[in-house]
Motif scaffolding. Structure first.
Motif, PDB file in Angstrom:
ATOM      1  N   PHE A  99     -13.973  77.844 114.873  1.00 58.07           N
ATOM      2  CA  PHE A  99     -13.434  79.274 114.633  1.00 58.07           C
ATOM      3  C   PHE A  99     -12.986  79.277 113.142  1.00 58.07           C
ATOM      4  CE2 PHE A  99     -12.886  78.859 119.198  1.00 58.07           C
ATOM      5  CZ  PHE A  99     -13.723  79.964 119.466  1.00 58.07           C
ATOM      6  N   PHE A 100     -13.447  80.478 112.448  1.00 64.88           N
ATOM      7  CA  PHE A 100     -12.979  80.437 110.980  1.00 64.88           C
ATOM      8  C   PHE A 100     -12.262  81.824 111.038  1.00 64.88           C
ATOM      9  CE2 PHE A 100     -16.402  78.050 111.216  1.00 64.88           C
ATOM     10  CZ  PHE A 100     -16.362  76.920 110.418  1.00 64.88           C
ATOM     11  N   ILE A 101     -10.955  81.688 110.496  1.00 64.43           N
ATOM     12  CA  ILE A 101     -10.214  82.764 110.559  1.00 64.43           C
ATOM     13  C   ILE A 101      -9.736  83.410 109.017  1.00 64.43           C
ATOM     14  CG2 ILE A 101      -7.572  83.567 111.208  1.00 64.43           C
ATOM     15  CD1 ILE A 101      -7.335  81.032 112.868  1.00 64.43           C
ATOM     16  N   SER A 102     -10.056  84.556 108.786  1.00 65.50           N
ATOM     17  CA  SER A 102     -10.032  85.249 107.721  1.00 65.50           C
ATOM     18  C   SER A 102      -9.766  86.741 107.650  1.00 65.50           C
ATOM     19  CB  SER A 102     -11.269  84.866 106.844  1.00 65.50           C
ATOM     20  OG  SER A 102     -11.252  85.518 105.358  1.00 65.50           O
ATOM     21  N   GLN A 103      -8.601  87.029 107.206  1.00 64.60           N
ATOM     22  CA  GLN A 103      -8.289  88.634 107.119  1.00 64.60           C
ATOM     23  C   GLN A 103      -9.470  89.320 106.553  1.00 64.60           C
ATOM     24  OE1 GLN A 103      -7.706  92.513 105.971  1.00 64.60           O
ATOM     25  NE2 GLN A 103      -7.502  91.232 104.465  1.00 64.60           N
ATOM     26  N   SER A 104      -9.772  88.938 105.280  1.00 66.21           N
ATOM     27  CA  SER A 104     -10.730  89.586 104.338  1.00 66.21           C
ATOM     28  C   SER A 104     -12.183  89.305 104.792  1.00 66.21           C
ATOM     29  CB  SER A 104     -10.752  89.060 102.861  1.00 66.21           C
ATOM     30  OG  SER A 104     -10.917  87.546 102.861  1.00 66.21           O
ATOM     31  N   GLY A 105     -12.513  88.253 105.330  1.00 60.44           N
ATOM     32  CA  GLY A 105     -13.852  87.815 105.927  1.00 60.44           C
ATOM     33  C   GLY A 105     -14.408  87.456 104.571  1.00 60.44           C
ATOM     34  N   GLU A 106     -13.949  87.073 103.415  1.00 63.08           N
ATOM     35  CA  GLU A 106     -14.756  86.871 102.003  1.00 63.08           C
ATOM     36  C   GLU A 106     -14.242  85.511 101.601  1.00 63.08           C
ATOM     37  OE1 GLU A 106     -17.257  88.468 101.500  1.00 63.08           O
ATOM     38  OE2 GLU A 106     -17.207  90.193 102.706  1.00 63.08           O
ATOM     39  N   THR A 107     -13.324  84.910 102.076  1.00 64.85           N
ATOM     40  CA  THR A 107     -12.484  83.799 101.407  1.00 64.85           C
ATOM     41  C   THR A 107     -13.864  82.580 101.166  1.00 64.85           C
ATOM     42  OG1 THR A 107     -10.495  84.308 102.179  1.00 64.85           O
ATOM     43  CG2 THR A 107     -10.748  82.182 101.500  1.00 64.85           C
ATOM     44  N   ALA A 108     -13.801  82.096  99.866  1.00 60.47           N
ATOM     45  CA  ALA A 108     -14.935  81.297  99.453  1.00 60.47           C
ATOM     46  C   ALA A 108     -14.801  80.000 100.220  1.00 60.47           C
ATOM     47  CB  ALA A 108     -14.903  80.830  97.857  1.00 60.47           C
ATOM     48  N   ASP A 109     -13.596  79.505 100.158  1.00 55.96           N
ATOM     49  CA  ASP A 109     -13.373  77.952 101.021  1.00 55.96           C
ATOM     50  C   ASP A 109     -13.811  78.114 102.329  1.00 55.96           C
ATOM     51  OD1 ASP A 109     -13.133  76.282  98.678  1.00 55.96           O
ATOM     52  OD2 ASP A 109     -11.218  77.239  98.642  1.00 55.96           O
ATOM     53  N   VAL A 128     -11.771  87.562 112.179  1.00 58.13           N
ATOM     54  CA  VAL A 128     -11.729  88.531 110.937  1.00 58.13           C
ATOM     55  C   VAL A 128     -11.008  89.846 111.141  1.00 58.13           C
ATOM     56  CG1 VAL A 128     -13.654  87.380 109.736  1.00 58.13           C
ATOM     57  CG2 VAL A 128     -13.962  89.228 111.222  1.00 58.13           C
ATOM     58  N   ASN A 129     -10.727  90.486 110.265  1.00 56.60           N
ATOM     59  CA  ASN A 129     -10.056  91.896 110.073  1.00 56.60           C
ATOM     60  C   ASN A 129     -11.242  92.755 109.524  1.00 56.60           C
ATOM     61  OD1 ASN A 129      -8.148  93.719 110.843  1.00 56.60           O
ATOM     62  ND2 ASN A 129      -7.355  93.523 108.794  1.00 56.60           N
ATOM     63  N   VAL A 130     -11.784  92.301 108.343  1.00 59.50           N
ATOM     64  CA  VAL A 130     -12.807  93.281 108.080  1.00 59.50           C
ATOM     65  C   VAL A 130     -14.090  92.847 108.688  1.00 59.50           C
ATOM     66  CG1 VAL A 130     -14.125  93.697 105.834  1.00 59.50           C
ATOM     67  CG2 VAL A 130     -11.531  93.245 105.669  1.00 59.50           C
ATOM     68  N   ARG A 131     -14.714  93.676 109.483  1.00 55.72           N
ATOM     69  CA  ARG A 131     -15.912  93.438 110.414  1.00 55.72           C
ATOM     70  C   ARG A 131     -17.351  93.248 109.676  1.00 55.72           C
ATOM     71  NH1 ARG A 131     -14.204  96.293 116.085  1.00 55.72           N
ATOM     72  NH2 ARG A 131     -16.120  95.325 116.826  1.00 55.72           N
ATOM     73  N   ASP A 132     -17.226  94.264 108.546  1.00 57.06           N
ATOM     74  CA  ASP A 132     -18.343  94.068 107.760  1.00 57.06           C
ATOM     75  C   ASP A 132     -18.171  93.032 106.438  1.00 57.06           C
ATOM     76  OD1 ASP A 132     -20.957  94.717 106.709  1.00 57.06           O
ATOM     77  OD2 ASP A 132     -20.125  96.519 105.437  1.00 57.06           O
ATOM     78  N   SER A 133     -17.953  91.901 107.076  1.00 55.28           N
ATOM     79  CA  SER A 133     -17.562  90.887 105.889  1.00 55.28           C
ATOM     80  C   SER A 133     -18.569  89.535 105.750  1.00 55.28           C
ATOM     81  CB  SER A 133     -16.242  90.335 106.062  1.00 55.28           C
ATOM     82  OG  SER A 133     -16.076  89.679 107.295  1.00 55.28           O
ATOM     83  N   THR A 134     -18.780  88.818 104.676  1.00 58.88           N
ATOM     84  CA  THR A 134     -19.781  87.698 104.862  1.00 58.88           C
ATOM     85  C   THR A 134     -19.548  87.012 106.058  1.00 58.88           C
ATOM     86  OG1 THR A 134     -19.630  88.022 102.553  1.00 58.88           O
ATOM     87  CG2 THR A 134     -20.748  85.969 103.276  1.00 58.88           C
ATOM     88  N   ILE A 135     -18.180  86.293 106.283  1.00 59.74           N
ATOM     89  CA  ILE A 135     -18.047  85.396 107.313  1.00 59.74           C
ATOM     90  C   ILE A 135     -18.344  85.940 108.736  1.00 59.74           C
ATOM     91  CG2 ILE A 135     -15.839  84.405 108.542  1.00 59.74           C
ATOM     92  CD1 ILE A 135     -14.860  83.601 105.562  1.00 59.74           C
ATOM     93  N   ALA A 136     -18.085  87.449 108.855  1.00 57.57           N
ATOM     94  CA  ALA A 136     -18.523  87.883 110.161  1.00 57.57           C
ATOM     95  C   ALA A 136     -19.848  87.981 110.302  1.00 57.57           C
ATOM     96  CB  ALA A 136     -18.181  89.482 110.220  1.00 57.57           C
ATOM     97  N   ARG A 137     -20.664  88.093 109.213  1.00 60.01           N
ATOM     98  CA  ARG A 137     -22.218  88.229 109.237  1.00 60.01           C
ATOM     99  C   ARG A 137     -22.695  87.041 109.346  1.00 60.01           C
ATOM    100  NH1 ARG A 137     -21.752  92.104 105.150  1.00 60.01           N
ATOM    101  NH2 ARG A 137     -21.932  90.500 103.570  1.00 60.01           N
TER     102      ARG A 137
END
Ligand code: M6R
Length: 364
Positions: A99-109, A128-137
């Motif tokens: 599981f990867f946790i990120s509000q923005s879904g864009e944190t590089a690390d 994630v909070n931002v559903r249309d984010s790289t981590i979500a995708r």
């Protein structure tokens, strides 16, 4: 839009009762107190461990998650800060999920950690909070925290919504792995359901916390202590305070006090102790006595029972309602955020846009 609030951070702190309830309702049905059907591409009973990786406040919600998964589902959790996780060449069990946790879904690390696990061929979940984010995708399943836009650089409502999702997942893991029966499931979900109301009650402590913050704004250093799930909260308290007030703060597991930080304690050192009256409250009392004996000023965040049982002189005691064990970290997060917020307001810093910080850290 900040509405009538001075800062987005204040607005976002106050939105928590509502958004926590949205985050929970996505996973649990409050009319039956049962879990909703799983959307995960695996069953927790087939796993021998899980990995969690994230940065900053999101990492600290994951650290709370570790206590929950291990306690309620007997499922070992490897958790690491994403910048370490991505380079430490960790062996990945084939019977694991990450599981990867990120509000923005864009944190590089965090994204790089995700790709490391993906290359190992295990299922990936994004909290994630931002559903249309790289981590979500790039994930196999998205578990949205539904906190709504978080504008303040200091993360507040995203943290408690991440916790709400993680608590729901830990209960699911406990049920699927056979460590929680139907009765346990219903009881724990009924306890989760209390979180929005209790959070509303805690917000009413704003005047007292503002007074405590006035004193805190005069100091140069603050130490935060906590045990069990309050340990990540101690780290979160210290992170939040330094981020927005620029006061140096450190968070420690209370049991580590005598392994170093006790050397810092004198009359000028406020020590925030986060200690609900739980199984190991007595251990925190011993730590408070060690602090008090060296003249340290204790700010205790506890409940009525804890107040009565603390038997230590405190400079301030912030008394929260009595809270079921599973939601303690969610509810205790609020006074910790409020303390940092009001301190920063007293200092006159740029609360929503603290110096040197960005809301989304897309470079390592
Ligand atoms: O967007 P993310 O959740 O991945 O961000 C992670 C951290 O950068 C973030 O939590 C940071 O620590 C906050 N400013 C803490 O308040």
């Amino acid at each position: 839009d900040k509405g009538n609030y001075r800062h987005f951070m204040e607005k976002e702190i106050r939105e928590q009762p509502e958004v926590i309830s949205h985050a929970l309702a996505n996973h649990v049905d409050f009319t039956t107190n049962r879990l909703r059907p799983s959307t995960l591409p695996f069953n927790f009973k087939d796993l021998d461990r899980i990995a969690i990786s994230a940065c900053g406040t999101a990492y600290l919600s994951g650290l709370v998650g570790k206590y929950w998964f291990e306690r309620y589902a007997r499922l070992p959790v490897d958790i690491d800060i994403a910048s370490e996780f991505r380079y430490r060449e960790m062996p990945i069990s084939k019977k694991s999920a990450a599981f990867f946790i990120s509000q923005s879904g864009e944190t590089a690390d965090t994204l790089a950690s995700l790709r490391y696990c993906k290359a190992a061929g295990i299922p990936i979940g994004a909290i994630v909070n931002v559903r249309d984010s790289t981590i979500a995708r790039e994930s196999d399943v998205v578990l949205p925290i539904l906190a709504g836009p978080e504008v303040g650089v200091a993360s507040t409502k995203a943290f408690t919504c991440q916790l709400a999702v993680l608590a729901s997942l830990a209960i699911r893991a406990g049920v699927e792995r056979g460590f929680l029966n139907e009765e346990d499931e219903k009881r724990l979900i009924a306890e989760l359901a209390e979180a929005p109301r209790l959070a509303t009650d805690v917000l009413k402590l704003d005047e007292q916390i503002n007074e405590v913050a006035r004193d805190l704004s005069q100091v140069d250093h603050v130490l935060y202590l906590g045990r069990d799930t309050s340990y990540p909260l101690a780290l979160e308290g210290a992170l939040k305070l330094k981020e927005i007030s620029y006061i140096h703060a450190e968070g420690y597991a209370a049991g580590e006090l005598k392994h170093g930080p006790i050397a810092l304690i004198d009359e000028s050192m406020p020590v925030v102790v986060i200690a609900p009256h739980d199984r190991i409250f007595d251990k925190s009392v011993s730590n408070m006595q060690e602090v008090a004996a060296r003249g340290g000023r204790i700010i205790l965040i506890t409940d009525e029972k804890g107040k009565n049982a603390s038997a230590t002189e405190t400079a301030e005691t912030i008394v929260l309602p009595e809270v079921p064990e599973i939601i303690c970290p969610i509810i205790y997060a609020l006074p910790v955020q409020m303390l940092a917020y009001y301190t920063a307001v007293h200092m006159g810093t740029d609360v929503d846009q603290p110096r040197n910080l960005a809301k989304s850290v897309t470079v390592e």
